[in-house]
Every structure is written in C-alpha cells, then in structure tokens.
Motif scaffolding. Structure first.
Motif, PDB file in Angstrom:
ATOM      1  N   UNK A 141      42.698  62.752  31.325  1.00  0.00           N
ATOM      2  CA  UNK A 141      42.777  62.361  29.918  1.00  0.00           C
ATOM      3  C   UNK A 141      41.750  61.247  29.725  1.00  0.00           C
ATOM      4  N   UNK A 142      41.283  61.063  28.512  1.00  0.00           N
ATOM      5  CA  UNK A 142      40.289  60.006  28.277  1.00  0.00           C
ATOM      6  C   UNK A 142      40.977  58.642  28.287  1.00  0.00           C
ATOM      7  N   UNK A 143      40.918  57.999  29.432  1.00  0.00           N
ATOM      8  CA  UNK A 143      41.586  56.703  29.570  1.00  0.00           C
ATOM      9  C   UNK A 143      40.918  55.624  28.736  1.00  0.00           C
ATOM     10  N   UNK A 144      39.768  55.927  28.173  1.00  0.00           N
ATOM     11  CA  UNK A 144      39.098  54.953  27.316  1.00  0.00           C
ATOM     12  C   UNK A 144      39.761  54.792  25.951  1.00  0.00           C
ATOM     13  N   UNK A 145      40.653  55.710  25.576  1.00  0.00           N
ATOM     14  CA  UNK A 145      41.295  55.621  24.261  1.00  0.00           C
ATOM     15  C   UNK A 145      42.101  54.324  24.152  1.00  0.00           C
ATOM     16  N   UNK A 146      42.137  53.795  22.944  1.00  0.00           N
ATOM     17  CA  UNK A 146      42.638  52.433  22.739  1.00  0.00           C
ATOM     18  C   UNK A 146      44.082  52.262  23.189  1.00  0.00           C
ATOM     19  N   UNK A 147      44.876  53.314  23.098  1.00  0.00           N
ATOM     20  CA  UNK A 147      46.308  53.196  23.383  1.00  0.00           C
ATOM     21  C   UNK A 147      46.643  53.315  24.876  1.00  0.00           C
ATOM     22  N   UNK A 148      45.647  53.576  25.676  1.00  0.00           N
ATOM     23  CA  UNK A 148      45.862  53.647  27.127  1.00  0.00           C
ATOM     24  C   UNK A 148      45.585  52.264  27.711  1.00  0.00           C
ATOM     25  N   UNK A 149      46.543  51.719  28.445  1.00  0.00           N
ATOM     26  CA  UNK A 149      46.346  50.363  28.973  1.00  0.00           C
ATOM     27  C   UNK A 149      45.651  50.357  30.325  1.00  0.00           C
ATOM     28  N   UNK A 150      45.823  51.430  31.079  1.00  0.00           N
ATOM     29  CA  UNK A 150      45.204  51.477  32.410  1.00  0.00           C
ATOM     30  C   UNK A 150      45.090  52.932  32.838  1.00  0.00           C
ATOM     31  N   UNK A 151      44.215  53.190  33.810  1.00  0.00           N
ATOM     32  CA  UNK A 151      44.018  54.547  34.309  1.00  0.00           C
ATOM     33  C   UNK A 151      45.089  54.844  35.352  1.00  0.00           C
ATOM     34  N   UNK A 152      45.831  55.921  35.141  1.00  0.00           N
ATOM     35  CA  UNK A 152      46.742  56.447  36.161  1.00  0.00           C
ATOM     36  C   UNK A 152      46.094  57.714  36.680  1.00  0.00           C
ATOM     37  N   UNK A 153      45.733  57.706  37.958  1.00  0.00           N
ATOM     38  CA  UNK A 153      44.827  58.718  38.484  1.00  0.00           C
ATOM     39  C   UNK A 153      45.472  59.488  39.615  1.00  0.00           C
ATOM     40  N   UNK A 154      45.262  60.798  39.604  1.00  0.00           N
ATOM     41  CA  UNK A 154      45.444  61.594  40.805  1.00  0.00           C
ATOM     42  C   UNK A 154      44.065  61.977  41.318  1.00  0.00           C
ATOM     43  N   UNK A 155      43.704  61.500  42.479  1.00  0.00           N
ATOM     44  CA  UNK A 155      42.430  61.876  43.094  1.00  0.00           C
ATOM     45  C   UNK A 155      42.454  61.468  44.551  1.00  0.00           C
ATOM     46  N   UNK A 156      41.752  62.245  45.365  1.00  0.00           N
ATOM     47  CA  UNK A 156      41.755  61.963  46.802  1.00  0.00           C
ATOM     48  C   UNK A 156      40.646  61.014  47.215  1.00  0.00           C
ATOM     49  N   UNK A 157      39.635  60.851  46.346  1.00  0.00           N
ATOM     50  CA  UNK A 157      38.446  60.099  46.768  1.00  0.00           C
ATOM     51  C   UNK A 157      38.483  58.696  46.179  1.00  0.00           C
ATOM     52  N   UNK A 158      38.934  57.751  46.962  1.00  0.00           N
ATOM     53  CA  UNK A 158      39.133  56.384  46.477  1.00  0.00           C
ATOM     54  C   UNK A 158      37.830  55.627  46.324  1.00  0.00           C
ATOM     55  N   UNK A 159      36.747  56.160  46.848  1.00  0.00           N
ATOM     56  CA  UNK A 159      35.470  55.465  46.665  1.00  0.00           C
ATOM     57  C   UNK A 159      35.029  55.509  45.203  1.00  0.00           C
ATOM     58  N   UNK A 160      35.735  56.293  44.379  1.00  0.00           N
ATOM     59  CA  UNK A 160      35.334  56.395  42.971  1.00  0.00           C
ATOM     60  C   UNK A 160      35.986  55.342  42.073  1.00  0.00           C
ATOM     61  N   UNK A 161      36.778  54.473  42.638  1.00  0.00           N
ATOM     62  CA  UNK A 161      37.481  53.477  41.825  1.00  0.00           C
ATOM     63  C   UNK A 161      36.503  52.671  40.967  1.00  0.00           C
ATOM     64  N   UNK A 162      35.415  52.230  41.571  1.00  0.00           N
ATOM     65  CA  UNK A 162      34.455  51.402  40.829  1.00  0.00           C
ATOM     66  C   UNK A 162      33.871  52.169  39.647  1.00  0.00           C
ATOM     67  N   UNK A 163      33.602  53.436  39.899  1.00  0.00           N
ATOM     68  CA  UNK A 163      33.059  54.285  38.839  1.00  0.00           C
ATOM     69  C   UNK A 163      34.040  54.403  37.673  1.00  0.00           C
ATOM     70  N   UNK A 164      35.319  54.623  37.976  1.00  0.00           N
ATOM     71  CA  UNK A 164      36.319  54.768  36.905  1.00  0.00           C
ATOM     72  C   UNK A 164      36.507  53.454  36.172  1.00  0.00           C
ATOM     73  N   UNK A 165      36.467  52.355  36.890  1.00  0.00           N
ATOM     74  CA  UNK A 165      36.561  51.054  36.211  1.00  0.00           C
ATOM     75  C   UNK A 165      35.452  50.912  35.179  1.00  0.00           C
TER      76      UNK A 165
END
Lengths: 530, 530
Positions: free
Chosen positions: A307-331
C-alpha cells in the motif's frame, strides 16, 4: 469491562462514562451517543458505544492531567446532556502513554521515552481459551517483545483450524453451504453461518479488551489487525458489506481507542483481501483517523505489493519482506518509520514464510535494526499439538528469542531516537545499482567522522556523530579499519549469536584497525566516550 | 609460441602461418597482414600480427575438418600472396571446440557438448612467476573450475602490489612522477613509466599464450579481462589513448583468437574505468566482434551499474551482484545467459566483497545455479605471504570448493541445456513485489507438472517436464508437499553442505510429501524415471 477507578484516573489511563439507556429496537443502529471532554487545554469529542443489556459507555483516555468535565450528546433523551467530571492524576511508573512517531523514522511514548518496537506475531492467541491464552501471557512476561500483532477476527488457516470460543457478531446455525478446511468432526456443533451484522457480540469484545489490558500490564503494545484474508469462507468476515465494515470500525474505535497500548493495523496482507479496493482502504484509514480522538498509530501490512505508505493517514510502514537491506530505501521513499512485521518466521514447517533457521531470522533482525528499522518475530516449529506460536501463542521453542533480547538491549542503548542507516559502501551490500549513487549524494559526509571507513558491512547505522553500529552478518572479516576522526570513542566487538560484548578499546580516536574473530554474525559498536 | 603440428591440425586446434618480413621501421604500425583461409564450406579472413625479430604470423583455428587452403595479403611484397594448405583432422577426445551460447540461457561447446561454467577468479595469476603460476595450475588440475577470469594487463591493488615480471609494451624508466600504492623498496629497480604504446612486447604475450594453452590442457576456459581499473597510476594501462586501445585489441585478437578456450571479457568493473565512455565500449565490442573470425564469447563485468547486456554484440551477462535470486530477472531482461562472475568471495579480509563465509558463498552458488544461471568463485583468506587466490592464485584454503565440485556434479546431471528458473511462490523468495505478477503470468503452468507444489524454496529450476531442483538455503522445512502429476519420478534429498544424496523415492507420482531433515542447505531433486 469496567473502567478504572473514577476517583484517580491516570493520564493516559481509561475513564468510562457508563449510562443506562434503551434496550428495545436495535441500539447499535438506532442510538447515537458521544461526549465532549473539556480541559483547560481544550476539548475532545469521543463516540460512545452500546455495551449490551441497556448499558452504554463513552470511553476516554485523558491526555493531560488536571480537571476534566464532560457532557454527553445523543439522539435519545435519557442519554443526552449528561455531565460529570474527574481529576486526572500523574501516570504511574509503567505508564508512558501511547506510542507516537518521532524523528521521523522512530517512535517514542507520549511522555518522550523512546520506544523501539521489538514485535512478535500470534495472530489469534486471544481466541484459544483461557488456559492457552494465559500461557501465552506468561511466555510474553519473560520474552523481549514489547509489541504483538494479533487479530480482532478469528482466523481459519493452516495450523489454525479450530473455531474461536465466540464470535464478534451474533449468529445462527443454518448450514446449507460448504465450508472448506474445517474439520468439524471434533467440534461439538457446527459454527454459526448466518450472521446478524447489525449487532455486535459484546462479550467477544469484552474478552478482547481483557487481553489488551493484560498486554498493557506487561508493557506490550497491541498491534491490532482489523481485517485479514484468512477466513477461507468459514465465517465471511473478510467479505462483509462496506457499511458493516464502517460500523465495525466505529465500534472498535469507540471501545478500544482509550487503551493506550492499541495500534491500528488495518490489515494483514491487505492485497489478498480481494473484495477491498484501495479506495475502501483509504476510506477506512480516514474514518479511523477521524473517529480515534487519541490518534493511535495506523499502518497496513502487505502480502506482495505495498500500500502507498506515503499517504497522510499512514503513520508508519508495516512491511512484509525478506530483504532487510531495503529498510533505508523504504525510509527515504515514504519518510516514515519502517517496521518489518514479517520477514519470515523461525521454524520448520513447509512454507517459505515459516521455516527460517534461527541464525537467519536473527541476521534479518540485526540488518533491519542496524539500518534504523524495526523487525518482528514469529515462530512456526511444527509439533504434534499443532500449537504454533505464530498463530495460537503458547510456548516458544526456538533459539532466536534470547538473541532478540540481546539485540533489544543493544538497541535500547542507542542514544537519541534511534539509528539512521549508513550506506555500506562495499559490493556485497548495496541494495540497488541504481540507487547507490543517489544515496551517496545524500550522505552527510561532512558531519560524520566515519565517512572514510570502508563501510562495507552488511548493515551500518549511526546516531548523530556519537554512535555507530556495524553489522557483518555472513561476512567474516578478520579486521576492520575505521577513521574515527578527532573525538574520543569506545569500541566494542559484539558477537550477536553468542551474545557477548567485548571491549576492544576505550578512549580511542583517529585511524583504528579493529580485530574481529573471522566468523559470521559479528558487529562493531562505536560510542563517543561520555 | 609455435603453432601446432602442421601435418595434423585438429578441428578447433591452431594452425600458424609463420613468415619472415621486414624488421626496420615499426612493423606494428607499418605492416598490414592478413590471410584468407578457404574450405569447401566457405572462406574465413584472419588478421596476422608481428611477432618480433622479423617474424610474422597469421593464426587460425579451423572450424571444420578437411582440406584448407590459404593466401596471404599484405602491403609488404614479401608477405603478400603467400599460399599454402593443410588438412584438418577430427578433434582429439578432450577437444570439444569453443564455447557458444545455446538455448538462449545456456552454453555448449561447438561439438554440442553442454558446458556449465563453474568459474573462479585469479586476476593476475599469470604474472606471478613460474613457481607460483605452476602451483596455480596444479591447484586447478584438482579443482572443479572449468573457467578462470584473469587479466591481460598487470594489476595494482590491495594484496597485489608486486610488479609483473614483464610488461605488455616496451618501456623505459624516466621516473619523475609519483606512483601511489607501490612499495618499491622491495623492487630491484623501479618499473618503467614511459611506454612506447606503438609497439608490443612479444615475450609478454608469449607468456600469456603459454598460460592460455596450459589452461586449455586442463579443460579450463580463459575468460580474459581486456581492461580493468586497478592500475592506480602505476602504469597507466587504464588510461591509454583510444587508438592505442584499438591497436591493442586488434593485436590481442590476432594472437589469441585461435585459442579455442578464450572468452573476451571487455572489462572488470567497466564503470570504474572513468576514462572510457559507453560509446567507446560499444566500439571496442564491435571491433572485436569484427576482427575475431572465430566469434568467441564477449561480455563485460560491472562495478555498480550494468552495461546494457541486451546490445547485440554482448553474448552473455557477466554480472557482479550479491543477490542471486535476481538471475531469472536478468535472463528475462537481457534474453541471454547470466554468469554471476562475482557475488562475493570466500575469505576473511576487510572488504565486503572478500569476506564471505563458505556457507554463504555455497548458498549463493546454489541459488544462482538452480535459477538457471552460473556463478563464479573467488577466495580471499588473509595469510602472511599475502598470496590470495583471488589475485595471485597459489593454493586454495577454503571450504567452499568441495561443495562447488559437488554442485557441479549435480548441475552436469541436468538433462538438456540447463535449468529454467521456476518462480518460488512463497513469501521468503520473491525478488520483487512488482515483478511477481508478471512472472506468474509467464509461467508455463500447463506443461509443468509441479505447478501446484507450493514452490516457496529459496530457488527452484526445471528442465522441461523431466527434471526439477528445489533449493532451500537458510530455510529448514521438515517436509515439502509436491504434486508430480501422472508421470513416474525419482526423488532425492540433497544435503548441499554435507554433500550427500539420499534417495527418497523411486517410481513415484501424484501428491508426495518429501521428508527433510529440518536444517539449512537442503535440496530436493526430482527426475523423470528413465
């Protein structure tokens, strides 16, 4: 469920206005009730709910100490214009208030105490009967987890074929349809399959509240899953009409928003709920944002596509993913904290999401946390009883939990709100050949003393210029050269698997060459001397 | 370097036309020489080269058996219109010809024998003096590698600060510049720093040819790196003028293209050669494609960003990347074989590219090979002599090599050209949330009996409907359910780390539940009974 003692309501505690009103008709549909709570700092409007048996409640979580007054409003005369008040006192020692986003990638309680979520998942631990549920609570009492994801609705899925003790809606057995996956032979009677979606089963929610309160007592946040796709036609709670979903959300918010440890997780694997459109999710988020006077955290967990976590009503990203090296990218992409609630579970069942080795789960935790994100646990070891922690709770059997506890102590020692990812410069780690250049440009090299350090660890994060953590994962260097600049630092070598911290140097600076044991799962911690 | 016996030249062997010509002036610039070789099947035009001392050669690799005639052409009368011939005989047992692309994702020798590249990297093993070079050859004789990447030019880099025994160009010492990284104290004299780029040092290339021939005898393909950035100002071979690069490429092709085991790797980390534009790389590829009458394989290896492997003159993808789960994506993107020549090396030095545990390197190999790609090895264990296999050759010290040998035996047993990636359907494995849908659509479910199998292994590949390999990596399921359909299959459980193959069932079909040991690094192999 009784509210707390009216005479000494704590800040961020619960205060209930309990009223008698009509029983006839359908109070869930017919009666509107809310109250306005006023304080010298302002006014807060809160919806009430019908608790059953002619009882109505308006539930409030005072966000400030001092004198509060309230006045009800209703379309029923006997519930309207009722006034009262209470004095809100200082919170007790363990009460830090609800969790908020800060920084913008981290969390803190309302009183400013940092909160680093170390979560676990037990999808329907709360629907297993008291014996198992109390065992789960006892396990949590001794576990490192300060957040747990679980569901309002019952779940029908592999290793979770049992009926819940009760249901969120009143229902009747009028079975002329086929229910897949349900081994009813062991059930005393078939479950209801004709639901009255215009009413709620108050006792079901009483029990849910009890479990939320139990968690609160343990200092555990309740990351409450509002919808999920694991119904498999058993009850149809994943396919209710839109107006029922809306009524359900209003009811849940009215009942639960006064619990300071509640987080709203709109769905587990939202994209597998095929009857829900993105527009519907947007509307549900906005509805809860509007109804929840206490602004609890709001997120939504993906199956495949985010889902687009950038939408104003989302307070934080809740993620299912196996590749934790992508955290910085999602931030960077969403500008919000990243909580990877599901990165695979420690266990040995058939499914790829549920058979990670403990070493691999702990590795994923370290990469995620060192990158400035947060990672969630789950456990799926097969056993004869088919009581798997991930779905039913009970006991923990794996080897990751003590390592997660050790990691939590390390992360709780990070100064400031939390870590900011440092790009690992080496080949083995860059997440994307495209994004590396972009990230390099954004790196604040001028203010960061370790910029020349050859940061090709598997993950690295820093907090200001005072603290840095390098994690090497399956890499096994014999040494690491770092340039600390002029300041005075303490350097530790951490064995993340064997859970040891070895002081390598105190009061050191300039170019250093840290010796490492040449085996996997090591970390280096560098802290400015205090 | 003498050509092979003129009276019995094998198919894909070497035939040299050796001529006497002018020594005066600069034959490298002044003399043009080529020859046309004719056979009943057609004509092939080949450039000659000046071998020094008044000797000229035109070197030929006959692609067909039978009578060949040749006629030279030159701008020098004594080299012009010389004719001759030879009879090309059947290849000897170990001679399968040069490697070609087939299928389109795999390789085979010219005689049709499948070739599954299992490579290693020893960047300048060929410039270490005879004692170490012969040790390297002895190591290769007992190692599983059938391809080795190494460089024409010398290398100046960490753990590789020694001067080569000789240089590709004549040079003089006229040192008034600063050479970084060079510990000249141990050198008898400083190396040349003024080069005559209009001439080549024939003995340097004689030695290179000897080593290529040594590799050919061992059945090892020579993946020859034509340019690299690890010069660090020592010699400047990474910053030569364009016309020198062109002359160098023409000379190398004229000398080496008749060796059937040569592959052209245009660069190592091409994008770190900052003086080279993409247009220049394009031009060099096209030049070699035009000059090399024998069409050896052509690739280029990245530092960060990939060169566009889709360009017509690239025969296969040569990749540096740590994430082997992307092999399927790259195959689809470029439509060519994927050889991940560098995914990190087993070792313990400081740098992320050189300190993987053996377990992790072997895991990456399995993911890459099971996905239908090919993966290369390297080893970087620190030692007092600073002789690291990855750069200088010598001995191997790690634990990955026997596992790679075991894997090679498994891959050599795959029927057909090689494996096609099967999408792992589980959470833990999907490479990208966007691409999964696309891939699912492309999956040939109708003709594939395992489509219902819950393929959430860490990697899975198949060959037709006859063969499938599931690799679980750090996942540790206790069992795996698969639907084999109607056909008759043999099922093995493979422990990829302990190198055991356990027959689980013969002549089985339909729904099966394969028991696994519940620990990492297991695989399941399913073969149609023969």
């Amino acid at each position: 469920m009784q509210h707390e003692d009216q005479s000494g309501v704590e800040q961020w505690g619960r205060f209930d206005v309990t009223l008698r009103g009509p029983e006839e008709g359908n109070p869930f549909l017919d009666v509107e009730l809310w109250a306005e709570f006023t304080h010298e700092s302002g006014a807060i409007r809160v919806s009430g709910f019908y608790a059953g048996g002619g009882t109505y409640s308006v539930r409030f979580m005072p966000p400030a100490q001092g004198a509060w007054r309230y006045r009800t409003q209703s379309n029923v005369r006997e519930l309207d214009s009722i006034t009262g008040g209470f004095t809100c006192v200082a919170p007790s020692k363990e009460n830090h208030g609800p969790v908020r986003v800060v920084d913008p990638y981290h969390f803190a309680y309302a009183d400013g105490t940092p909160f680093h979520p170390v979560g676990t998942t037990c999808y329907v631990w709360n629907l297993q009967g008291d014996a198992l549920e109390e065992q789960t609570l006892e396990t949590l009492r001794h576990a490192p987890f300060n957040k747990i994801r679980f569901s309002v609705f019952p779940k029908r899925y592999v290793f979770n074929l049992n009926e819940p003790p009760s249901y969120p809606f009143p229902g009747e057995v009028n079975r002329d349809r086929v229910v897949p996956l349900a081994p009813f032979a062991s059930q005393p009677q078939p479950p209801p399959d004709v639901w009255d979606f215009t009413r709620f089963n108050g006792r079901y929610f009483d029990h849910l509240e009890q479990r939320i309160a139990d968690l609160q007592e343990l200092g555990v946040e309740a990351d409450l899953i509002l919808f999920h796709p694991y119904d498999s036609g058993a009850w149809g709670f994943d396919q209710m009409p839109h107006e029922v979903n809306v009524r359900y959300l209003r009811y849940v918010v009215a009942r639960l928003a006064a619990f300071r440890n509640v987080w709203w997780s709109f769905a587990n694997e939202y994209d597998l709920l095929l009857n829900f459109t993105i527009e519907a999710w947007d509307a549900y988020f906005q509805l809860v944002q509007e109804c929840d006077a206490f602004s609890h955290l709001r997120s939504i967990h993906n199956g495949m596509a985010f889902y687009d976590h950038g939408k104003a009503w989302v307070t934080h990203c809740s993620v299912q993913h196996h590749d934790l090296t992508r955290v910085a990218r999602w931030q960077r992409q969403y500008g919000k904290p990243v909580v990877v609630d599901e990165c695979g579970y420690e266990g040995n069942i058939e499914y790829g999401w549920g058979n990670l080795s403990a070493e691999e789960l702990v590795r994923r935790f370290w990469i995620g946390f060192v990158s400035g994100g947060y990672v969630g646990h789950g456990e799926t070891y097969w056993n004869d009883d088919e009581v798997l922690w991930w779905s039913k709770g009970g006991k923990l059997h794996g080897q990751s939990v003590p390592r997660i506890e050790f990691l939590r102590r390390v992360i709780d020692g990070v100064p400031g709100a939390g870590l900011v990812p440092l790009l690992p410069l080496g080949f083995s780690d860059f997440a994307s050949v495209i994004e590396i250049g972009e990230f390099l440009r954004s790196l604040d090299r001028d203010t960061w003393p370790f910029a020349d350090g050859g940061l090709d660890a598997e993950a690295a994060g820093r907090s200001g210029s005072d603290y840095c953590l390098f994690y090497f994962g399956t890499h096994q260097p014999l040494w690491r050269t770092l340039n600390l600049g002029q300041a005075d630092f303490t350097v530790d070598v951490i064995d993340t698997w064997n859970m040891t911290v070895t002081r390598w140097a105190e009061h050191t600076s300039g170019q250093i060459r840290v010796a490492l044991p040449g085996k996997p799962y090591q970390a280096i911690r560098i802290e400015r001397a205090r």
